[in-house]
Structures are given as C-alpha cells and as structure tokens.
Enzyme design. Structure first.
Site, PDB file in Angstrom:
ATOM      1  N   SER A 243      36.350  39.341  42.780  1.00 47.39           N
ATOM      2  CA  SER A 243      36.955  40.470  42.083  1.00 47.39           C
ATOM      3  C   SER A 243      38.423  40.559  42.478  1.00 47.39           C
ATOM      4  CB  SER A 243      36.247  41.767  42.466  1.00 47.39           C
ATOM      5  OG  SER A 243      36.664  42.160  43.761  1.00 47.39           O
ATOM      6  N   LYS A 244      39.090  41.504  41.894  1.00 46.10           N
ATOM      7  CA  LYS A 244      40.526  41.655  42.143  1.00 46.10           C
ATOM      8  C   LYS A 244      40.833  41.917  43.618  1.00 46.10           C
ATOM      9  CE  LYS A 244      41.351  43.343  37.558  1.00 46.10           C
ATOM     10  NZ  LYS A 244      41.091  44.593  36.859  1.00 46.10           N
ATOM     11  N   ARG A 245      39.831  42.379  44.344  1.00 46.04           N
ATOM     12  CA  ARG A 245      40.061  42.625  45.767  1.00 46.04           C
ATOM     13  C   ARG A 245      40.372  41.322  46.505  1.00 46.04           C
ATOM     14  NH1 ARG A 245      35.124  44.544  45.670  1.00 46.04           N
ATOM     15  NH2 ARG A 245      34.543  43.051  47.263  1.00 46.04           N
TER      16      ARG A 245
END
Length: 466
Positions: A243-245
RNA sequence: GUCCCGUUCGUCUAGAGGCCUAGGACACCGGGUUUUCAUCCCGGCAACAGGGGUUCGACUCCCCUACGGGAUGCCA
C-alpha cells in the site's frame, strides 16, 4: 489436444476505478495478457464501477490509458458495469425463477446484532438464513439473497494452487440485489464473465475465498465452469499487502521517476516467478517463457532496489537515440532543452550510467546545462580550503592559455599535479567541484571540455570567491 | 474466533526423495579497473520456521504447532 477442441481462451482484467492504476494491478493485467497471447486468445478489460461513491471517470481513464501505453492493450473495447444494469437484473430474475434466491428484510442493525452474538459465542459471523423460508415479497426494504446449498462442498482446481476445497456450510447466503435494487459485485462479476465468454480468471489471491460464492451463482444461473489462477499478492516490506504506506503504488509515480515501462514489467513478472538464471525479460520474452503454473504460491515483497537494478539493465539496453528520447521529458521538467548543450551526445553518453532512473540522471545533468545552485557541502568541506583556492588560481591561469580539448586539458592537469607533487585528488577534485558543484563527474578532461572555456573559468572564479 | 492460502539467504527465487558441502540474482561487504562517481570484472557473507512421523535416505511426502497473509460487508 484438449485445448484445441475447447473454445478460445479469453482472459480479463477487471479493475474498479477507485484509484489510479496500481502496480499490483499492472502485474495482474500482465499475467492475464501474457496468458491470452500464449494461447492465441483474447485479453479483455472490464471496468467494475458499481460502487458509484468511489468510482470516477478520471481513475477509469488513467487505468485505461496506462494499460495501453505500457503495452497491455485490450483486444476489445472495455465495458463498464455501470452500463449493464439491465443484464444483471435479468440474471437476478432468472435466479429467482429457478427458486435459488429469496427476499430478506433483515435490517443492518439486526444483522450487526446477529454477528455480534455469533462472535461472542465463538462462531463464525455469517448470515444464518433466517428469512430463507419466510416467503417474503420484494419491497424497498428487502434484499435478494442467494440460497446457497447447506451441505456439500466446492472444489476449485486452481492453476497455481491446485485443488482447494470449501465446505458449503461455511458459506452464507450472499446478497445479490441490494434493497435499492442494485446488483452487487459477485452477481455482476459472474454475469459478466459469462457474457464476455471468459474462460480463465487470473486475479489476486484475495479473491480465492470469493470463488466458491461465485461458483454458486454460476450454478444457479446454469453457467459453465471457469478456469482459475489465484496470484500471490504483492507485499510491502512488512509482508502486508502493498500500500501507499510502503512505497509508491501508482504506475504514474514510477514513470515520473524515470523507470522504463519494460523494467517495471520485468520486475513485476519476476515477483513470484523465475526462469532458470535469467533475470531480464521483455514482454515478448514473457510470452515465450512465462508459465502460469510456475508461479510461486507465497506472497512476494516488492523491493525497489530490484527495480533499480532492472531499470539500469533496461536503460543500458537502449540505443543512444532511444535513451535520449526517454531522457528528454525528464530534462524538460527541469526546464532544460536536451539539445541546448553543444556536445549533448557526448554529455549524455558519458552520463548514461550515472544513476538508476531517468529523473535522477536528469538531475545529475543540471550543472552541464545551467549553473547549479549550491555546492555539495560534504565535498566542499573535504576538498576546499585556502590552499585549494590558491591552487585553483594557478590552474585558472594555465587554462586561459590552453587549447580547450579533452586531451590537452588532461595533460595539462596531470603535468601540474606532478610538478606540484600533490596527490591526484587534491588537484582534480577542487576543479571538479568548481565545475559541477560536486565531487563526481566523468573524467576531468572530458568534464572540462563539456563546458565553454569562459564558463569553466567563471565557475572556478566562483569557487575561489566562496 | 472461523474458513482458506502460505512459510528456502535481508529481498526475489532454484530445488518435484539421493545430483544439496542447498544453486542463481538483487542488496550488502571486500578487492580490481577508474584522477572522482557510476559502469564493468573478481571474491565474500547469508536460508530449508519448530516438532513429530514415513523412508535405507526428506528442503522435497504426511501430521501437529508456531508465525504470516487473505476472506469473513446491502465494498469491489
């Protein structure tokens, strides 16, 4: 033999347009595309935009545009689920007629309460079928539920995972039509796979548990069986789905950073799959060598350093002309016209391997096109002091009378260094820093010759007066 | 919780009972080339989750445990 007799292979990529094209999506699309090419089949795209809240036309356009530009063009015009409501409703009617569905008027509150109790009693939270035999009528408060068989099992023969069994008793009666009359994901998905004559469903592992539910819908509708391949997920460094994390997830971001499409595809294909000792695969290689059943079952961590390396390799394989064309937009973003340099070809050739991606390479090129803004502090601290400045003054005088070409400059610098009995870096690095602001560049004579004499001298003056 | 899937170097992987003193690649660390950096070349470090079976023999087959992920929505 079997393949020849059966019908044409048709695969599909079915994204929902709730975000830009994700690299995990690119990988799924890639495997679908390659599998269809290998079987002389068709690769289709379907936009699953039944979630009107989160779907947007912008995202849809982004996905479609990017698929095409990365080389995974669909063989037919993509379809949108939002245009096909009637078809789903007809299918729902068919299931109602067959007696395999029923209306249910349980409220969300009631269902929440039910699940809460089940969880508290250590049971699996699932709809208990309480409305199943009530004979309720359709209304604006009822949802349509599939009457899933209570006993028996569904066996999936997954190309990647082999045989996977699910007990029907583990499944509850899923919703086909919402109380507002709209069809749900599972219904649309199953109906479209049938309508588009899909033969092979290649999708993320997160859909594996959905498969038995969808098979029940297919059965209720009398549809033929499909072939399945559930891909391992692309994970972040903490082993959770990417994910963007963790890292950039949008294909756009990688392109902007200057990763080549072919390198991105290469990295994504190698995530979960390998072929002997080969590392470099272009799309046509994958069509030749890739094998769906060879895919790893476990999720794979996306490692940006591997992408960097693949990119370096793919960049190195580009012809000069192609490399230049790929680089040009990244320089343009820095307001630099690639041809503005009088020796742009020599410059670019000597800087091709300066970094792992094009935006970084473009950055490294800045000092050759315009005056850089600041010196690399570390380099200045290490190499620039009053002695160095005195030395630069002498070198500058030497330069003024020199003929301005690589060989002459190299010789001149070398002679000076020997005469002064100074270590090489002590002489060369200050000059390099004066020219580029940093302690790295192509060989010094070449670097110098890449500038006009006046400009070189001006930059030396600039450093002396620092 | 329940169901499903999974577990080989830090990462991507090879390995389908003896070929494994577990191979390759990336990363990392050394060394060479280079006036610097990058490229390139050479070398090194480093893994079968744990426990039981089965077998003459298990990384490979079976079971259990642990751990991780996914699914459990009137999202897709």
């Amino acid at each position: 033999m079997e393949k020849i007799l059966s019908k044409k292979v048709v695969t599909r990529f079915a994204p929902s347009p709730t975000g830009t094209l994700h690299i995990g999506g690119v990988r799924t699309a890639l495997f679908n595309y390659v599998y269809s090419r290998q079987n002389d089949g068709l690769f289709l795209v379907r936009i699953e935009d039944t979630d009107r809240e989160r779907s947007t036309k912008e995202f849809e356009n982004n996905i479609l545009k990017n698929l095409v530009s990365i080389g995974l063009s669909p063989d037919e015009k993509p379809i949108n689920q939002s245009d096909r409501n009637d078809i789903y409703l007809q299918a729902a009617e068919k299931i109602i007629e067959s007696g395999n569905a029923y209306w249910c008027d349980c409220s969300s509150e009631e269902l929440d309460q039910m699940r809460k109790e089940q969880t508290e009693n250590g049971k699996k939270p699932m709809y208990d079928g309480r409305s199943r035999n009530l004979g309720l009528k359709r209304s604006d408060k009822t949802v349509l539920r599939l009457a899933t068989p209570l006993t028996g099992e569904i066996i999936i023969n997954d190309i990647i995972r082999g045989e996977v069994k699910f007990q029907n008793s583990e499944l509850d009666d899923l919703i086909l039509l919402r109380s507002d009359g709209t069809p749900t994901y599972h219904l649309c998905n199953v109906v479209d796979d049938y309508e588009q004559e899909i033969t092979t469903v290649i999708r993320g592992e997160d859909h594996l548990s959905n498969t038995p539910r969808q098979i029940h819908i297919q059965n209720a509708l009398g549809y033929p069986k499909l072939e399945y391949a559930h891909l391992p997920l692309v994970l972040g460094t903490d082993k959770k789905r990417l994910s963007k994390r963790h890292a950039a997830t949008s294909l756009d971001e990688y392109r902007e950073k200057g990763y080549l499409d072919s390198a991105i595809l290469n990295t994504l294909a190698r995530l979960g799959w390998s072929k002997g000792k080969n590392e470099i695969f272009y799309l046509e290689d994958l069509i030749k060598d890739f094998n769906l059943s060879e895919i790893q079952k476990a999720g794979a961590v996306f490692d940006i350093t591997k992408l960097d390396w693949h990119n370096t390799q793919h960049l190195a394989n580009l012809s000069f002309q192609d490399f230049k064309e790929a680089l040009e937009p990244h320089l343009k973003k820095l307001n630099i016209d690639i041809d503005k340099h009088k020796n742009s070809e020599i410059l670019i050739r000597s800087m091709r391997t300066a970094d792992a991606n094009l935006s970084l390479i473009a950055n490294a090129l800045i000092p050759y096109y315009k005056n850089f803004e600041s010196y690399d502090e570390h380099a200045v601290k290490k190499f620039i002091n009053d002695d160095a400045k005195e030395m630069l003054k002498e070198i500058k005088v030497l330069f003024m009378d020199a003929s301005w070409d690589e060989n002459t400059l190299d010789k001149l610098l070398k002679e000076y260094q020997i005469k002064k009995e100074l270590p090489i870096p002590k002489v060369f690095q200050p000059v390099r820093i004066a020219l580029t602001g940093a302690s790295k560049s192509p060989s010094l004579g070449l670097t110098l010759s890449l500038f006009d004499k006046n400009e070189a001298i001006a930059r030396i003056d600039r450093l002396i007066s620092l």
